[in-house]
Design a protein around this motif. Structure first.
Motif, PDB file in Angstrom:
ATOM      1  N   LEU A  49     -11.779   4.698   7.876  1.00 26.26           N
ATOM      2  CA  LEU A  49     -11.584   5.039   6.476  1.00 26.26           C
ATOM      3  C   LEU A  49     -12.295   6.326   6.096  1.00 26.26           C
ATOM      4  CD1 LEU A  49     -10.588   4.076   3.633  1.00 26.26           C
ATOM      5  CD2 LEU A  49     -12.822   3.000   3.402  1.00 26.26           C
ATOM      6  N   LEU A  50     -13.519   6.501   6.599  1.00 24.81           N
ATOM      7  CA  LEU A  50     -14.337   7.644   6.211  1.00 24.81           C
ATOM      8  C   LEU A  50     -14.258   8.798   7.206  1.00 24.81           C
ATOM      9  CD1 LEU A  50     -17.451   5.688   4.894  1.00 24.81           C
ATOM     10  CD2 LEU A  50     -15.497   6.552   3.615  1.00 24.81           C
ATOM     11  N   HIS A  51     -13.427   8.642   8.246  1.00 21.88           N
ATOM     12  CA  HIS A  51     -13.184   9.735   9.196  1.00 21.88           C
ATOM     13  C   HIS A  51     -14.463  10.184   9.900  1.00 21.88           C
ATOM     14  CE1 HIS A  51      -9.035  10.297   7.708  1.00 21.88           C
ATOM     15  NE2 HIS A  51      -9.561   9.979   6.539  1.00 21.88           N
ATOM     16  N   VAL A  52     -15.265   9.207  10.317  1.00 20.94           N
ATOM     17  CA  VAL A  52     -16.463   9.495  11.095  1.00 20.94           C
ATOM     18  C   VAL A  52     -16.498   8.532  12.274  1.00 20.94           C
ATOM     19  CG1 VAL A  52     -17.776  10.395   9.141  1.00 20.94           C
ATOM     20  CG2 VAL A  52     -17.897   7.957   9.678  1.00 20.94           C
ATOM     21  N   SER A  53     -17.466   8.698  13.150  1.00 22.24           N
ATOM     22  CA  SER A  53     -17.554   7.827  14.319  1.00 22.24           C
ATOM     23  C   SER A  53     -18.132   6.461  13.942  1.00 22.24           C
ATOM     24  CB  SER A  53     -18.437   8.475  15.385  1.00 22.24           C
ATOM     25  OG  SER A  53     -19.782   8.543  14.935  1.00 22.24           O
ATOM     26  N   ALA A  54     -17.799   5.467  14.741  1.00 18.53           N
ATOM     27  CA  ALA A  54     -18.343   4.124  14.520  1.00 18.53           C
ATOM     28  C   ALA A  54     -19.859   4.125  14.667  1.00 18.53           C
ATOM     29  CB  ALA A  54     -17.707   3.140  15.497  1.00 18.53           C
ATOM     30  N   SER A  55     -20.376   4.946  15.571  1.00 19.38           N
ATOM     31  CA  SER A  55     -21.830   4.994  15.753  1.00 19.38           C
ATOM     32  C   SER A  55     -22.523   5.527  14.498  1.00 19.38           C
ATOM     33  CB  SER A  55     -22.185   5.858  16.963  1.00 19.38           C
ATOM     34  OG  SER A  55     -21.742   7.192  16.790  1.00 19.38           O
ATOM     35  N   THR A  56     -21.878   6.469  13.796  1.00 14.65           N
ATOM     36  CA  THR A  56     -22.446   6.992  12.556  1.00 14.65           C
ATOM     37  C   THR A  56     -22.517   5.901  11.493  1.00 14.65           C
ATOM     38  OG1 THR A  56     -21.644   9.224  12.992  1.00 14.65           O
ATOM     39  CG2 THR A  56     -22.157   8.688  10.707  1.00 14.65           C
ATOM     40  N   ILE A  57     -21.419   5.134  11.332  1.00 14.62           N
ATOM     41  CA  ILE A  57     -21.407   4.033  10.375  1.00 14.62           C
ATOM     42  C   ILE A  57     -22.422   2.979  10.772  1.00 14.62           C
ATOM     43  CG2 ILE A  57     -20.032   2.142   9.422  1.00 14.62           C
ATOM     44  CD1 ILE A  57     -19.302   4.843   8.277  1.00 14.62           C
ATOM     45  N   SER A  58     -22.503   2.672  12.053  1.00 13.48           N
ATOM     46  CA  SER A  58     -23.439   1.662  12.529  1.00 13.48           C
ATOM     47  C   SER A  58     -24.876   2.054  12.218  1.00 13.48           C
ATOM     48  CB  SER A  58     -23.257   1.458  14.039  1.00 13.48           C
ATOM     49  OG  SER A  58     -24.093   0.429  14.511  1.00 13.48           O
TER      50      SER A  58
END
Length: 203
Positions: A49-58
């Motif tokens: 949704l936010l067009h970033v990596s999963a590691s960034t969200i994590s």
């Protein structure tokens, strides 16, 4: 700033929509969680949704969970996140997010089920603040919908967004052909020359 191609660039690291936050990404993440308090989001959903990596969200989720602002649980291999509405800061934080990063999340909900929408953008002062341009907080939200949509339905969605965001939402419709070939249209020329935030579909 989300460009016409749908990529994300943060012109400056600190949020101009809510200067208390260290980054626009944190504002968007919190807005999606707190303005949809009934929903669990996976890290993967939020990353897409936010067009970033999963590691960034994590990584961000870890900080928010550590502060108690976000609840997390596991379902198999999924790490699920939701706003902690029982937190003492939940109500004032929700109000701040609605007034700052709320338009991105709320308008995605309102427009995703509207027939005929090809693309939709926030323009004007909100998009400029999101892109990192300094200035006062936006007084209203300007939305451009590209496609063949019913104007009455579009107006209804704008009013619904206003009730949740606590500010005026001005929705303007243009055809796909006009958007692709604006010619000498001064309005479209002005809109395209300034920052635009493309409204995406909710996951």
């Amino acid at each position: 700033m989300r460009t016409l191609q749908g990529t994300v660039q943060y012109v400056q690291p600190r949020s101009k929509l809510l200067p208390l936050l260290r980054s626009p990404l944190l504002g968007e993440l919190l807005a999606w969680l707190y303005l949809h308090p009934e929903k669990d989001y996976s890290v993967t959903e939020l990353a897409q949704l936010l067009h970033v990596s999963a590691s960034t969200i994590s990584r961000e989720a870890g900080h928010l969970a550590g502060s108690g602002l976000v609840l997390e649980r596991r379902r198999g291999n999924l790490r699920l996140l939701r706003a902690d509405v029982g937190h003492r800061l939940a109500r004032p934080l929700t109000e701040l997010l609605a007034l700052s990063y709320g338009p991105a999340a709320v308008l995605a909900d309102q427009l995703s089920s509207l027939n005929g929408v090809e693309r939709a953008y926030i323009y004007g002062s909100w998009a400029a603040r999101y892109a990192g341009e300094p200035g006062p907080p936006p007084e209203d939200i300007d939305v451009l919908v590209v496609g063949e949509v019913d104007e009455d339905e579009l107006a209804d969605r704008a009013r619904a967004a206003e009730r949740k965001l606590g500010r005026e939402v001005n929705a303007h419709r243009v055809s796909v052909s006009a958007w692709r070939s604006p010619g000498d249209d001064p309005f479209l020329g002005s809109v395209r020359s300034r920052p635009l935030f493309e409204i995406g579909d909710p996951p």
